[in-house]
Design an enzyme around this catalytic site. Structure first.
Site, PDB file in Angstrom:
ATOM      1  N   GLN A   1       0.850  -1.186   0.000  1.00 55.70           N
ATOM      2  CA  GLN A   1       0.000   0.000   0.000  1.00 55.70           C
ATOM      3  C   GLN A   1       0.891   1.242   0.000  1.00 55.70           C
ATOM      4  O   GLN A   1       1.756   1.387   0.867  1.00 55.70           O
ATOM      5  CB  GLN A   1      -0.913   0.000   1.221  1.00 55.70           C
ATOM      6  CG  GLN A   1      -1.957  -1.105   1.219  1.00 55.70           C
ATOM      7  CD  GLN A   1      -3.079  -0.852   0.221  1.00 55.70           C
ATOM      8  OE1 GLN A   1      -3.247   0.258  -0.261  1.00 55.70           O
ATOM      9  NE2 GLN A   1      -3.844  -1.892  -0.086  1.00 55.70           N
TER      10      GLN A   1
ATOM     11  N   TYR B   1      -6.947 -12.258  -3.360  1.00 58.63           N
ATOM     12  CA  TYR B   1      -5.904 -11.239  -3.635  1.00 58.63           C
ATOM     13  C   TYR B   1      -5.330 -10.683  -2.324  1.00 58.63           C
ATOM     14  O   TYR B   1      -5.322  -9.482  -2.100  1.00 58.63           O
ATOM     15  CB  TYR B   1      -6.461 -10.051  -4.438  1.00 58.63           C
ATOM     16  CG  TYR B   1      -7.451 -10.347  -5.534  1.00 58.63           C
ATOM     17  CD1 TYR B   1      -7.026 -10.671  -6.823  1.00 58.63           C
ATOM     18  CD2 TYR B   1      -8.823 -10.271  -5.302  1.00 58.63           C
ATOM     19  CE1 TYR B   1      -7.946 -10.914  -7.839  1.00 58.63           C
ATOM     20  CE2 TYR B   1      -9.747 -10.507  -6.309  1.00 58.63           C
ATOM     21  CZ  TYR B   1      -9.303 -10.825  -7.578  1.00 58.63           C
ATOM     22  OH  TYR B   1     -10.214 -11.051  -8.574  1.00 58.63           O
TER      23      TYR B   1
ATOM     24  N   ASN C   1      -2.005  -8.049   4.286  1.00 67.23           N
ATOM     25  CA  ASN C   1      -2.323  -6.736   4.856  1.00 67.23           C
ATOM     26  C   ASN C   1      -3.677  -6.721   5.560  1.00 67.23           C
ATOM     27  O   ASN C   1      -3.771  -6.404   6.752  1.00 67.23           O
ATOM     28  CB  ASN C   1      -2.288  -5.681   3.742  1.00 67.23           C
ATOM     29  CG  ASN C   1      -2.510  -4.271   4.247  1.00 67.23           C
ATOM     30  OD1 ASN C   1      -1.803  -3.795   5.125  1.00 67.23           O
ATOM     31  ND2 ASN C   1      -3.501  -3.590   3.687  1.00 67.23           N
TER      32      ASN C   1
ATOM     33  N   ASP D   1     -10.119  -7.325  -2.823  1.00 67.53           N
ATOM     34  CA  ASP D   1      -9.384  -6.087  -3.102  1.00 67.53           C
ATOM     35  C   ASP D   1      -8.710  -6.298  -4.454  1.00 67.53           C
ATOM     36  O   ASP D   1      -7.502  -6.482  -4.544  1.00 67.53           O
ATOM     37  CB  ASP D   1      -8.356  -5.839  -1.992  1.00 67.53           C
ATOM     38  CG  ASP D   1      -7.589  -4.536  -2.180  1.00 67.53           C
ATOM     39  OD1 ASP D   1      -7.949  -3.757  -3.082  1.00 67.53           O
ATOM     40  OD2 ASP D   1      -6.614  -4.315  -1.436  1.00 67.53           O
TER      41      ASP D   1
ATOM     42  N   CYS E   1      -9.705   0.084  -6.030  1.00 66.36           N
ATOM     43  CA  CYS E   1      -8.832   1.186  -6.441  1.00 66.36           C
ATOM     44  C   CYS E   1      -9.333   1.807  -7.738  1.00 66.36           C
ATOM     45  O   CYS E   1      -8.685   2.691  -8.296  1.00 66.36           O
ATOM     46  CB  CYS E   1      -7.391   0.702  -6.600  1.00 66.36           C
ATOM     47  SG  CYS E   1      -7.190  -0.614  -7.816  1.00 66.36           S
TER      48      CYS E   1
ATOM     49  N   GLU F   1      -9.827   5.630  -4.054  1.00 69.60           N
ATOM     50  CA  GLU F   1      -9.926   4.299  -3.453  1.00 69.60           C
ATOM     51  C   GLU F   1     -11.198   4.313  -2.620  1.00 69.60           C
ATOM     52  O   GLU F   1     -11.481   5.293  -1.920  1.00 69.60           O
ATOM     53  CB  GLU F   1      -8.714   4.018  -2.576  1.00 69.60           C
ATOM     54  CG  GLU F   1      -8.612   2.590  -2.098  1.00 69.60           C
ATOM     55  CD  GLU F   1      -7.409   1.858  -2.688  1.00 69.60           C
ATOM     56  OE1 GLU F   1      -7.198   0.707  -2.290  1.00 69.60           O
ATOM     57  OE2 GLU F   1      -6.706   2.428  -3.529  1.00 69.60           O
TER      58      GLU F   1
END
Length: 366
Positions: free
Chosen positions: A190, A218, A223, A299, A324, A358
């Site tokens: 990120q 994904y 994260n 994501d 995104c 985002e």
């Protein structure tokens, strides 16, 4: 905006424009007003890539104007972390008069953390030899003598030289708990660490009353999976890139998390496995039927979800979707809204002063 000047006085206006644009795009699917998460107005990017320009004895970073394609000299970059700005000056000073380091150098990539660690990659149009290694080692030692916690990497065609390691460990405070994330050079991370913290805390908040297990497609270096693990009985996550999977496995151990399982496979392959279309050796020893996934987290890349994955995620009572690219999110929502409603909507200003947005949505089954 230019690389060396951020229009900070325009920040609130540009953010308001994004909020209005997202609300308009989402109008066919939701009447919600987006929850808005602001970025720091400067020094928010934790990674940056620059071409190098050789101008006689001078050497400097450059970027290219997106419209005119003309090159722009960049000596400071206020969008990037303070550490990147410090390293930019130190790298030019250390490389400019050293033939072994300067010759055929065409790009420098910087990756930094809030914990003040850095990996700097030097990219060349030449073969890297022992002379380069010795010069790079001396530069690294000089940078460390200045108090910089930095690792150097040399890259050329089919060549990668690590002087010691190709990763750094980030430490993020997430909802009262410090999370450790190994970040590997040349792998996705990120870019805006402050915004990443806010995204993780928002995802935790909207899933706080969860039942059952979580499936994530994904997952990258884990994260979201690792931060969300505290809200679920178990987490099953997929990722295709080997370095990211290795980092995720390290992060599981570093954070003392025992309820997350990472599988190395593409989301499309996992969809086939879940639907019983194909069997995969990588799933041996993992009983997919044992998981009671009530929530799925996605994501995806800018292209959004493919049609098969769209169908697969519709089988879950709750879909948490970080996007995104709101355009492909809205395209996916044309299908997903047939079975689910948007119950939460958030805008994360990951990329200030650009048109990029985002956003996050929580979808619940009708």
């Amino acid at each position: 905006m230019t690389p060396e000047h951020l229009p900070t006085e325009q920040y609130e206006a540009q953010l308001a424009e994004k909020v209005a644009r997202l609300q308009s795009m989402m109008a066919p699917f939701s009447g919600l007003v987006p929850e808005v998460f602001r970025s720091p107005v400067s020094h928010y990017r934790m990674r940056a890539e620059f071409r190098l320009w050789h101008d006689g004895d001078d050497l400097y970073h450059i970027m290219f104007d997106q419209q005119t394609k003309s090159r722009i000299r960049v000596d400071t970059f206020p969008a990037a972390s303070q550490l990147i700005n410090t390293l930019m000056k130190a790298m030019i000073a250390g490389v400019r008069d050293n033939h072994a380091l300067r010759h055929k150098l065409f790009q420098i990539d910087y990756l930094t953390t809030l914990s003040n660690q850095a990996v700097v990659s030097l990219l060349y149009h030449k073969k890297l030899d022992e002379e380069w290694r010795e010069a790079a080692t001396a530069l690294r030692d000089a940078l460390r003598a200045q108090g910089l916690n930095v690792h150097l990497i040399g890259r050329a065609t089919k060549t990668k030289i690590e002087l010691d390691q190709d990763y750094i460990d980030e430490r993020l405070p997430v909802a009262g708990k410090e999370m450790i994330y190994r970040q590997v050079e040349n792998s996705f991370t990120q870019p805006n660490a402050a915004m990443n913290i806010q995204m993780l805390e928002w995802a935790l908040e909207v899933t706080k009353d969860s039942k059952g297990d979580l499936l994530e497609l994904y997952c990258g270096n884990g994260n979201f999976s690792l931060a969300l693990a505290r809200n679920f009985n178990r987490v099953l996550a997929t990722e295709i890139a080997k370095p990211s999977v290795a980092a995720a496995q390290y992060n599981i151990a570093a954070n003392h998390i025992d309820n997350v399982q990472i599988i190395r496979m593409a989301a499309e392959e996992f969809t086939q496995a879940m639907n019983g279309v194909r069997e995969f050796n990588r799933l041996q020893g993992i009983d997919l039927k044992r998981y009671q996934c009530e929530t799925i987290f996605v994501d995806p890349p800018r292209s959004g979800l493919d049609s098969e994955t769209e169908k697969m995620v519709q089988a879950y009572p709750r879909i948490l979707y970080i996007s995104c690219n709101p355009e492909t999110l809205c395209k996916n929502l044309e299908t997903l809204s047939q079975t689910h409603t948007v119950s939460r909507l958030a805008l994360f200003d990951q990329f200030p002063y650009t048109h990029h947005m985002e956003c996050g949505v929580l979808l619940t089954a009708r």
